[in-house]
Write a protein that holds these residues in place. Structure first.
Motif, PDB file in Angstrom:
ATOM      1  N   PRO A 119       0.804  -1.225   0.000  1.00  0.00           N
ATOM      2  CA  PRO A 119       0.000   0.000   0.000  1.00  0.00           C
ATOM      3  C   PRO A 119       0.840   1.281   0.000  1.00  0.00           C
ATOM      4  CG  PRO A 119      -0.701  -1.504   1.739  1.00  0.00           C
ATOM      5  CD  PRO A 119       0.595  -2.017   1.195  1.00  0.00           C
ATOM      6  N   ARG A 120       2.081   1.218   0.434  1.00  0.00           N
ATOM      7  CA  ARG A 120       2.882   2.431   0.555  1.00  0.00           C
ATOM      8  C   ARG A 120       4.181   2.367  -0.225  1.00  0.00           C
ATOM      9  NH1 ARG A 120       0.075   1.685   5.006  1.00  0.00           N
ATOM     10  NH2 ARG A 120       1.366  -0.100   5.540  1.00  0.00           N
ATOM     11  N   ARG A 121       4.590   3.530  -0.736  1.00  0.00           N
ATOM     12  CA  ARG A 121       5.814   3.610  -1.528  1.00  0.00           C
ATOM     13  C   ARG A 121       7.044   3.207  -0.727  1.00  0.00           C
ATOM     14  NH1 ARG A 121       6.006   8.639  -5.205  1.00  0.00           N
ATOM     15  NH2 ARG A 121       8.118   8.494  -4.477  1.00  0.00           N
ATOM     16  N   VAL A 122       7.123   3.737   0.496  1.00  0.00           N
ATOM     17  CA  VAL A 122       8.294   3.450   1.311  1.00  0.00           C
ATOM     18  C   VAL A 122       8.443   1.952   1.552  1.00  0.00           C
ATOM     19  CG1 VAL A 122       9.446   3.938   3.493  1.00  0.00           C
ATOM     20  CG2 VAL A 122       8.024   5.671   2.431  1.00  0.00           C
ATOM     21  N   ALA A 123       7.312   1.271   1.768  1.00  0.00           N
ATOM     22  CA  ALA A 123       7.351  -0.171   2.008  1.00  0.00           C
ATOM     23  C   ALA A 123       7.832  -0.895   0.752  1.00  0.00           C
ATOM     24  CB  ALA A 123       5.974  -0.669   2.427  1.00  0.00           C
ATOM     25  N   ALA A 124       7.323  -0.503  -0.409  1.00  0.00           N
ATOM     26  CA  ALA A 124       7.732  -1.153  -1.656  1.00  0.00           C
ATOM     27  C   ALA A 124       9.249  -1.043  -1.822  1.00  0.00           C
ATOM     28  CB  ALA A 124       7.011  -0.528  -2.841  1.00  0.00           C
ATOM     29  N   MET A 125       9.778   0.137  -1.516  1.00  0.00           N
ATOM     30  CA  MET A 125      11.197   0.377  -1.660  1.00  0.00           C
ATOM     31  C   MET A 125      12.010  -0.424  -0.657  1.00  0.00           C
ATOM     32  SD  MET A 125      11.751   4.390  -2.377  1.00  0.00           S
ATOM     33  CE  MET A 125      12.277   4.586  -0.720  1.00  0.00           C
ATOM     34  N   SER A 126      11.613  -0.349   0.615  1.00  0.00           N
ATOM     35  CA  SER A 126      12.457  -0.950   1.643  1.00  0.00           C
ATOM     36  C   SER A 126      12.356  -2.474   1.634  1.00  0.00           C
ATOM     37  CB  SER A 126      12.130  -0.373   3.024  1.00  0.00           C
ATOM     38  OG  SER A 126      10.779  -0.570   3.321  1.00  0.00           O
ATOM     39  N   VAL A 127      11.186  -3.023   1.330  1.00  0.00           N
ATOM     40  CA  VAL A 127      11.084  -4.481   1.264  1.00  0.00           C
ATOM     41  C   VAL A 127      11.890  -5.006   0.076  1.00  0.00           C
ATOM     42  CG1 VAL A 127       9.532  -6.458   1.138  1.00  0.00           C
ATOM     43  CG2 VAL A 127       8.802  -4.409   2.330  1.00  0.00           C
ATOM     44  N   ALA A 128      11.849  -4.289  -1.034  1.00  0.00           N
ATOM     45  CA  ALA A 128      12.635  -4.701  -2.205  1.00  0.00           C
ATOM     46  C   ALA A 128      14.112  -4.758  -1.843  1.00  0.00           C
ATOM     47  CB  ALA A 128      12.400  -3.738  -3.363  1.00  0.00           C
ATOM     48  N   LYS A 129      14.558  -3.755  -1.119  1.00  0.00           N
ATOM     49  CA  LYS A 129      15.955  -3.708  -0.702  1.00  0.00           C
ATOM     50  C   LYS A 129      16.304  -4.900   0.170  1.00  0.00           C
ATOM     51  CE  LYS A 129      19.867  -1.492   0.723  1.00  0.00           C
ATOM     52  NZ  LYS A 129      20.487  -2.609   1.415  1.00  0.00           N
ATOM     53  N   ARG A 130      15.442  -5.162   1.150  1.00  0.00           N
ATOM     54  CA  ARG A 130      15.719  -6.259   2.082  1.00  0.00           C
ATOM     55  C   ARG A 130      15.767  -7.602   1.353  1.00  0.00           C
ATOM     56  NH1 ARG A 130      11.187  -7.577   5.946  1.00  0.00           N
ATOM     57  NH2 ARG A 130      10.923  -9.260   4.461  1.00  0.00           N
ATOM     58  N   VAL A 131      14.781  -7.820   0.472  1.00  0.00           N
ATOM     59  CA  VAL A 131      14.714  -9.094  -0.230  1.00  0.00           C
ATOM     60  C   VAL A 131      15.862  -9.226  -1.221  1.00  0.00           C
ATOM     61  CG1 VAL A 131      13.308 -10.479  -1.805  1.00  0.00           C
ATOM     62  CG2 VAL A 131      12.252  -9.333   0.144  1.00  0.00           C
ATOM     63  N   ALA A 132      16.260  -8.119  -1.831  1.00  0.00           N
ATOM     64  CA  ALA A 132      17.408  -8.163  -2.739  1.00  0.00           C
ATOM     65  C   ALA A 132      18.642  -8.645  -1.979  1.00  0.00           C
ATOM     66  CB  ALA A 132      17.656  -6.791  -3.347  1.00  0.00           C
ATOM     67  N   ASP A 133      18.800  -8.161  -0.753  1.00  0.00           N
ATOM     68  CA  ASP A 133      19.924  -8.614   0.065  1.00  0.00           C
ATOM     69  C   ASP A 133      19.796 -10.090   0.413  1.00  0.00           C
ATOM     70  OD1 ASP A 133      21.119  -6.198  -0.002  1.00  0.00           O
ATOM     71  OD2 ASP A 133      20.387  -5.520   1.955  1.00  0.00           O
ATOM     72  N   GLU A 134      18.580 -10.480   0.788  1.00  0.00           N
ATOM     73  CA  GLU A 134      18.366 -11.869   1.181  1.00  0.00           C
ATOM     74  C   GLU A 134      18.644 -12.827   0.026  1.00  0.00           C
ATOM     75  OE1 GLU A 134      15.028 -11.236   4.676  1.00  0.00           O
ATOM     76  OE2 GLU A 134      14.498 -12.365   2.885  1.00  0.00           O
ATOM     77  N   MET A 135      18.360 -12.385  -1.190  1.00  0.00           N
ATOM     78  CA  MET A 135      18.576 -13.248  -2.348  1.00  0.00           C
ATOM     79  C   MET A 135      19.945 -13.001  -2.973  1.00  0.00           C
ATOM     80  SD  MET A 135      14.790 -13.281  -4.051  1.00  0.00           S
ATOM     81  CE  MET A 135      15.103 -14.616  -5.175  1.00  0.00           C
ATOM     82  N   ASP A 136      20.723 -12.138  -2.350  1.00  0.00           N
ATOM     83  CA  ASP A 136      22.076 -11.883  -2.810  1.00  0.00           C
ATOM     84  C   ASP A 136      22.079 -11.354  -4.249  1.00  0.00           C
ATOM     85  OD1 ASP A 136      24.635 -11.742  -2.008  1.00  0.00           O
ATOM     86  OD2 ASP A 136      25.162 -13.803  -2.512  1.00  0.00           O
ATOM     87  N   GLY A 137      21.129 -10.520  -4.551  1.00  0.00           N
ATOM     88  CA  GLY A 137      21.026  -9.988  -5.907  1.00  0.00           C
ATOM     89  C   GLY A 137      22.147  -9.009  -6.201  1.00  0.00           C
TER      90      GLY A 137
END
Length: 768
Positions: A119-137
DNA sequence: ATGAGTATC
């Protein structure tokens, strides 16, 4: 629209190609889409090679992986992959699992993406960042900064990206997990109703029931019937998961599978008052002070409803807490009080993460941080270290009254779900306590289970236009999770018909099709599209941008007079819309200087946003070949701007009644006053307004004077006088009308004019 | 004679 990523060779080719120089098998060897099992994934996760980038896993990756293994969802992996391979279309989950979906969906092998909405822009951004790290992108090498943006984009993975308004951080052909705002996906659906680029769509935070998520649920339900290959996952944190489960049942008796992942929070002890509290602000202050005096160390979060209430409570608590400390320095420590609401500048908002103050002496009582917040702290911002929550049980909520077409904010009791969410904020770091300033009986019997979904509390003009553009024929029969009031739909259809976005049968017109492409209210889209005919599209573009951002005027409580004086210098006597234009132009002349804005009591963040919005709208105008033109002579220009305003806002006109500052809205007959912020130096007979606000009294805000003959000329259908209620307004219009009829032949009359406008638009559409 | 809870395109 970004380039279609699927014209490239699917990345799978890379996996088997010669680029894998070592002889080790590909980490995803033997993985077949949607038949993948947990042990396979486990092995891939533990492996030395990143299956998505074919680079060696980094040290940091293994560190994060060890931490992830402790999460409940990790131990449920087997269950998850079993279920996913058994079922056909719909899944409901109670926690975050998009990465796991990628391992079984393998979107990159099909040239597709997994979408996950927030629902929120900040969440879309920060979750993407976290998951990118988790997947070692892979990360883009640098932080991309955009000059006028409020949020600075994070460096993100190429495989995991995000897309929000003004920022598409995805790489076509490489990104296969895309976080985005729900509104963004809805926009994409308007141009690609089958959402063909996605193999799985995940709606996260569905329990928040935002307007966009609700509409998406309806669209996805019907899309599932057309696209058997599409997987849909709904993630919800609360009880209404069962409601969605039932909603998505394709056939009677058959329900979508539900997968529960327990959250990891500490227990929170809940206390109620014995009697209802007559004054919740006073009770809240008293409770905070009681906690400060009597409870163990730990920070406090108090929920109030608005800026003024919060600033007031902050001052009072600080004063009283200091008193307590001075009276009894051996048992009461120092406090800091931090207000929190959305219109605070980000630097001020950051203060909530400050450490609590130190105790006055090493062995004396420690200090305490007290955050006093709107419900921004309920969902959008989380503050660690909170141990005590004080919940008076109220928040400001949007309500829509279709009868008089007014959206307003009302202080209303929160729902049980909200109350639970608030209490949960006390248990993020250790066991906590929540003090509810209402009785347990009221909690049980008076509070609604869930907050009413936004779709039931909003003006739907925008949404209806989007739905029609999406090809929904019958809006009343659309399969809503919760259907809006028929009157709300009728009001929206009526408005769109008067604006000529829909014809009399409810079909989308060429004009309506273009209007839907603008991220604007229909009234504003209409006036922007017709403005070249008045040779002022350059100015209307600016005005529309200024109306799309938060209030640009700053009025600090101790500097009101100075702020008002500064505003006077920028005011245009003919109306606030022209004043907004003037402000923007001065801002531009002063090279977008923050200092200039500050010195003139203007909000530079809002002005920068307006700049951003203006640029985006300009791109859309260029796409449809809507000319950006102006008029040299300022007097003629201002006249033209006021006429163009009428073309969009002819349903928001008020007529002066009697001698005082009393106006009556045309047709709806609401008694309103000019808002005190209005810059007109007289009280003209006819005014156009941008907004009807209901506070202590009804006001109209952002007001410009107009001539009544324009109403008859540019909106002849709406101003068909025989349909008007009898009264002073009708008499006044009739006398204008009769005068107008005696004008020499050849003056442009209303009906002809609107036909000219539609043909113009028709031609543009064909060219576009 | 004075106001915006939170989001979004």
């Amino acid at each position: 629209m970004s380039d279609n990523p699927y014209t490239r060779a699917p990345p799978l080719a890379r996996f088997n190609g010669p680029s894998t120089s070592n002889k080790a098998p590909h980490p995803l060897m033997g993985f077949l889409s949607r038949t993948v099992k947990a042990p396979q994934v486990q092995k891939a996760l533990e492996g030395d090679t990143n299956p998505f980038t074919l680079q060696p896993h980094t040290k940091q990756y293994h560190k994060i992986l060890e931490a992830r293994k402790k999460l409940p969802v990790y131990s449920q992996m087997t269950e998850f992959y079993e279920m996913k391979s058994l079922s056909d279309a719909l899944f409901l989950f109670l926690n975050r699992i998009p990465q796991f979906v990628c391992y079984t969906d393998l979107p990159h092998t099909k040239g597709k993406l997994v979408a996950c909405t927030q629902p929120r822009r900040v969440a879309a951004m920060s979750v993407a960042k976290r998951v990118a790290d988790e997947m070692d992108g892979e990360h883009y090498p640098r932080v991309i900064r955009m000059p006028s943006l409020i949020v600075i984009p994070v460096p993100l993975g190429k495989q995991v990206g995000y897309s929000i308004r003004f920022e598409d951080m995805t790489e076509p052909g490489t990104t296969f997990l895309k976080y985005m705002t729900d509104g963004m996906l809805l926009r994409e659906a308007m141009n690609d109703p089958d959402l063909n680029r996605y193999s799985t769509i995940i709606l996260d935070e569905a329990h928040e029931r935002t307007l966009a998520t609700d509409i998406l649920m309806g669209l996805l339900k019907s899309l599932a019937k057309r696209r058997s290959d599409l997987k849909i996952i709904i993630m919800s944190a609360t009880l209404d998961a069962h409601k969605f489960q039932k909603y998505f049942a394709l056939q009677k008796g058959e329900t979508a599978p539900l997968f529960k992942v327990p959250g990891r929070t500490h227990p929170v002890e809940v206390f109620y008052t014995q009697e209802p509290e007559p004054d919740y602000v006073e009770a809240a202050i008293r409770t905070v002070l009681m906690i400060h005096r009597a409870e163990d160390p730990g920070d406090i979060l108090l929920f109030l409803t608005g800026e003024e209430e919060i600033e007031d409570a902050c001052r009072k608590i600080k004063l009283e807490a200091d008193d307590l400390m001075n009276q009894d320095p051996d048992s009461v420590g120092p406090v800091i009080c931090i207000p929190l609401y959305s219109s605070l500048p980000p630097a001020q908002q950051q203060r909530i993460f400050d450490d609590p103050p130190k105790g006055r002496s090493p062995d004396g009582p420690p200090g305490r941080k007290i955050v006093i917040s709107t419900n921004i702290a309920e969902t959008s911002l989380t503050i660690d270290g909170i141990v005590y929550v004080v919940d008076p049980g109220f928040s400001k909520q949007k309500v829509y009254n279709p009868r008089i077409r007014v959206e307003s904010l009302l202080v209303s009791p929160i729902s049980k779900a909200s109350a639970q969410q608030r209490a949960g904020r006390a248990g993020r770091t250790r066991p906590g306590k929540c003090f509810r300033l209402y009785t347990e009986k009221d909690f049980m019997s008076e509070l609604e289970e869930q907050t009413h979904p936004e779709i039931l509390r909003s003006n739907l003009a925008n949404t209806v236009l989007e739905l029609v553009k999406l090809g929904i024929k019958d809006l009343v029969k659309f399969d809503y999770v919760d259907a809006p009031a028929p009157e709300t739909l009728m009001r929206a259809l009526e408005l769109l018909n008067y604006l000529a976005a829909l014809d009399d049968d409810g079909n989308l017109t060429a004009l309506g099709g273009i209007m839907a492409e603008f991220p604007l209210d229909p009234q504003m889209a209409k006036m922007l599209i017709v403005s070249p005919e008045f040779r002022c599209s350059n100015e209307i573009l600016t005005i529309v941008a200024m109306l799309s951002v938060p209030n640009v005027w700053v009025r600090p409580p101790n500097m009101r007079r100075e702020a008002d004086q500064a505003k006077k210098l920028l005011e245009v006597p003919d109306g606030d819309h022209l004043t907004l234009l003037n402000v923007y132009n001065h801002y531009s002349l002063n090279m977008h200087d923050k200092k200039w804005a500050y010195n003139n009591y203007l909000n530079s963040r809002a002005l920068a946003q307006a700049d951003n919005v203006r640029a985006q709208l300009q791109r859309t105008m260029e796409r449809f070949e809507i000319d950006i033109v102006s008029t040299q002579d300022e007097r003629a220009l201002y006249l033209n701007v006021r006429k163009a305003l009428v073309c969009g806002f002819f349903m928001q006109i008020a007529h002066k009644e009697g001698e005082k500052n009393a106006y009556l809205t045309v047709k709806d007959n609401q008694v309103v006053s000019l808002h005190p912020s209005c810059g007109l130096d007289t009280t003209p007979e006819w005014v156009l307004f941008n907004e009807f606000v209901l506070t202590n009294r009804p006001f109209i805000r952002t007001v410009t004077t107009i001539k009544p003959e324009w109403l008859l000329e540019y909106a002849p259908l709406y101003f068909e006088l025989s349909s008007f209620p009898k009264g002073e307004t009708r008499r006044a219009l009739e006398s204008i009308f009769n005068k107008g009829n005696r004008l020499p032949v050849g003056s442009t009359k209303g009906k002809k004019r609107s036909r000219e406008q539609s043909t113009e638009v028709e031609a543009k559409r064909k060219r576009a």
